[in-house]
Design an enzyme around this catalytic site. Structure first.
Site, PDB file in Angstrom:
ATOM      1  N   LYS A 196      -8.007  57.495  10.169  1.00  0.00           N
ATOM      2  CA  LYS A 196      -6.897  56.748   9.538  1.00  0.00           C
ATOM      3  C   LYS A 196      -7.309  55.859   8.368  1.00  0.00           C
ATOM      4  O   LYS A 196      -6.813  54.740   8.225  1.00  0.00           O
ATOM      5  CB  LYS A 196      -6.182  55.881  10.589  1.00  0.00           C
ATOM      6  CG  LYS A 196      -5.510  56.670  11.675  1.00  0.00           C
ATOM      7  CD  LYS A 196      -4.851  55.795  12.697  1.00  0.00           C
ATOM      8  CE  LYS A 196      -5.821  55.109  13.635  1.00  0.00           C
ATOM      9  NZ  LYS A 196      -5.223  54.582  14.837  1.00  0.00           N
ATOM     10  N   ASP A 208      -4.764  52.720  21.888  1.00  0.00           N
ATOM     11  CA  ASP A 208      -3.335  52.380  21.858  1.00  0.00           C
ATOM     12  C   ASP A 208      -2.501  53.284  22.762  1.00  0.00           C
ATOM     13  O   ASP A 208      -1.460  52.869  23.291  1.00  0.00           O
ATOM     14  CB  ASP A 208      -2.773  52.374  20.425  1.00  0.00           C
ATOM     15  CG  ASP A 208      -3.110  53.622  19.624  1.00  0.00           C
ATOM     16  OD1 ASP A 208      -3.828  54.492  20.125  1.00  0.00           O
ATOM     17  OD2 ASP A 208      -2.657  53.710  18.461  1.00  0.00           O
TER      18      ASP A 208
END
Ligand code: BGC
Length: 587
Positions: free
Chosen positions: A291, A327
């Protein structure tokens, strides 16, 4: 009684809703769009029709007729000499030449002659190949180009098989090292049981922002949460690991001071949303960055230790790191806090990933002592699927281009076909190709459109949020991109591109989730979901429900539950579960 991951199940019904009305039933065209051969007519496409009030785009779009200037480039050298007799006119188009003409002795007839000579002598900038095609032809060409983004049932079946195969390879000790889908052990073996209480700190690092949270778990399902977002500047995202962890420690200290817990030693859960080879609940070695992050000196290191070192360098705050988690784990835990049926956590945001509850005997990488617990949360890290060529049968020229220009070429290929970090750019690449072929906007581009990363993923959601046949949001987006002359048909075509890209993402994610659901083989289960794409795209949820229903065994039911701040509250819950008295002994 303690509930482990195999704990009580509540009966849930399928939250089924029909998908969008987009039809992609066109035959799989094989012709190249730019060749203009249209071979793809097997079904009439359903389309958000807008063909009334369309201006006729049949004219050839150049010179005075349309004033677009698209093909009226400056004269070449020879003609410049002649044009020079007209004074200083900028030759941006014939109309300009005419208006700036001031050479008194040249008659109108002479001017006309000169213009004719100019047109004959100069090679005209060729129009993009399809600028003159009819509206219907253009629409067909758009559909034909997008055909490669539409997954066939056969491709989806094959993908299902490959995902399952990779998951098994990830879990297996002998094949793990080479597997795309690593299936990391999380060391989370207990779901919250509702008895978790107390004040916790949480850190959430995983996207462009970093958050610090203070969470007070009170009565069952009652909690209080305060949080603050801190930006992670680009230079830190690609700087050194020390800079990153110093920045995190500084934000943590300033948050603790603002919230008057500076002097307390609070338990902390650290949501670190990158692929982590966990060696325990409080030890995790970074496998690779994703990312857009690429901080040096972190891959191969225990990130909990790096955080502890940064806190120690400051020497002003005291914390107890109770857990490091992904997450997806946080998402699952925060949903499971309310719904014990939740056994899968999914993120479709900047990145994409899923975790699920696996039987301990399948987790060959788990080296902990036998603690009598039957299940373990597994962080699949499915975003890396395709690293070994597994997705080549699905990838398109646009996926290749995204990958080539990314910070991590050859990696996270599944994620690059799905997540918010890439979705807007994928749409932009398709649009640019259509513009270059003259199929969109009469071949006219804009600087913004031609700039990488400038078609934001939120535009896809906005464009698709327009009611069928209405292009209010679409026009606003196109205006932001500097494309002010779009026809309704252009808007409909842009929308179609968005639909194909987002629908493909929803189908890929659904395929992954269906594979997990079928593997787990529970009769009812809930998938906790979070992430900006899932949250904000108007059809993502229903596209997923529809596709998953199609792909799972008929006797299984599921629902998708939006997670409320999984990364924050989930981190506190993992920390809380870890601190629960019954777990201290087994830690
Ligand atoms: C990371 C995962 C994370 C996902 C969603 C991916 O890039 O590798 O760890 O769960 O993004 O944030």
């Amino acid at each position: 009684m303690e509930k482990d991951l195999n704990g009580a199940m509540q009966s849930m019904s399928i939250n089924s809703s029909s998908g969008s009305a987009i039809v992609n039933g066109c035959c799989r065209g094989t012709e190249c769009i730019v060749s203009g051969k249209l071979s793809c007519h097997s079904q009439q496409q359903q389309f958000d029709d807008c063909s009334s009030n369309l201006s006729n785009s049949q004219n050839n779009g150049h010179c005075v007729a349309c004033k677009c200037g698209g093909s009226t480039q400056s004269a070449d050298e020879t003609d410049n000499v002649r044009v020079g007799t007209f004074g200083n006119s900028e030759v941006g188009g014939v109309a300009n030449v005419t208006s700036s003409f001031s050479y008194k002795s040249t008659s109108a007839q002479q001017l006309q002659q000169l213009q004719q000579q100019q047109q004959q002598a100069q090679p005209q900038t060729p129009l993009p190949p399809h600028a003159n095609a009819s509206i219907a032809e253009k629409r067909k060409m758009v559909h034909e180009l997008c055909q490669q983004l539409i997954l066939t049932d056969e491709q989806i079946r094959e993908l299902n098989y490959r995902i399952l195969h990779e998951i098994k390879r990830g879990l297996n000790k002998d094949t793990h090292a080479k597997a795309d889908v690593k299936c990391f052990t999380t060391y989370v073996q207990d779901l919250p049981n509702g008895n978790e209480r107390g004040k916790f700190l949480a850190l959430d690092l995983g996207g462009t922002n970093f958050r610090v949270l203070l969470i007070h778990l009170k009565e069952e399902h009652d909690f209080q949460m305060e949080s603050r977002i801190y930006a992670i500047p680009q230079h830190i995202m690609i700087g050194t690991g020390q800079q990153l962890f110093d920045h995190i420690a500084e934000c943590l200290a300033s948050f603790m001071s603002e919230h008057n817990v500076y002097k307390e030693r609070l338990p902390l859960g650290f949501t670190f949303s990158f692929p982590l080879q966990q060696l325990g609940l409080t030890r995790g070695v970074l496998s690779t960055w994703t990312k857009g992050f690429n901080c040096s000196g972190v891959v191969g290191e225990d990130v909990v230790q790096l955080l502890k070192d940064a806190i120690a360098r400051r020497g002003d705050v005291q914390i107890e790191i109770c857990a490091i988690l992904n997450d997806t784990t946080g998402t699952l835990m925060s949903c499971a806090w309310k719904n014990h049926n939740c056994k899968i956590g999914l993120i479709v945001g900047t990145g994409s990933n899923a975790c699920y509850v696996e039987r301990v005997e399948e987790c060959e990488l788990f080296e902990g002592a036998d603690n009598g617990k039957s299940h373990m949360l597994i962080n699949t890290e499915w975003g890396a699927l395709g690293n070994n060529g597994m997705l080549n049968f699905l990838r398109t020229e646009f996926d290749d281009e995204i990958d080539r220009h990314s910070i991590n070429p050859g990696r996270q290929l599944f994620e690059k076909m799905i997540s918010g970090m890439y979705m807007g750019e994928l749409v932009r690449l398709v649009i640019v190709k259509l513009v270059k072929a003259g199929i969109l906007f009469k071949g006219q581009d804009s600087d913004v459109l031609m700039t990488r990363g400038q078609f934001f993923t939120k535009y896809v959601s906005e464009i698709e949020a327009d009611e069928p046949g209405n292009f209010t949001n679409c026009r606003m987006v196109l205006d932001e991109l500097g494309l002010n002359d779009a026809t309704d048909e252009d808007c409909a075509n842009v929308r179609y591109v968005c639909e194909c890209v987002s629908k493909r993402a929803a189908h890929l994610v659904s395929c992954g989730i269906a594979t997990l659901i079928n593997k787990m083989d529970e009769k009812h289960l809930t998938v906790g979901v979070d992430g900006s794409v899932y949250r904000f795209h108007p059809k993502f949820h229903s596209l997923m429900v529809e596709k998953i229903t199609e792909l799972i065994k008929p006797d299984i039911s599921f629902d998708l539950m939006l997670s409320e701040d999984g990364s924050g509250r989930g981190a506190a819950l993992v920390a809380a579960v870890a601190c629960r008295e019954d777990n201290i002994k087994t830690k």
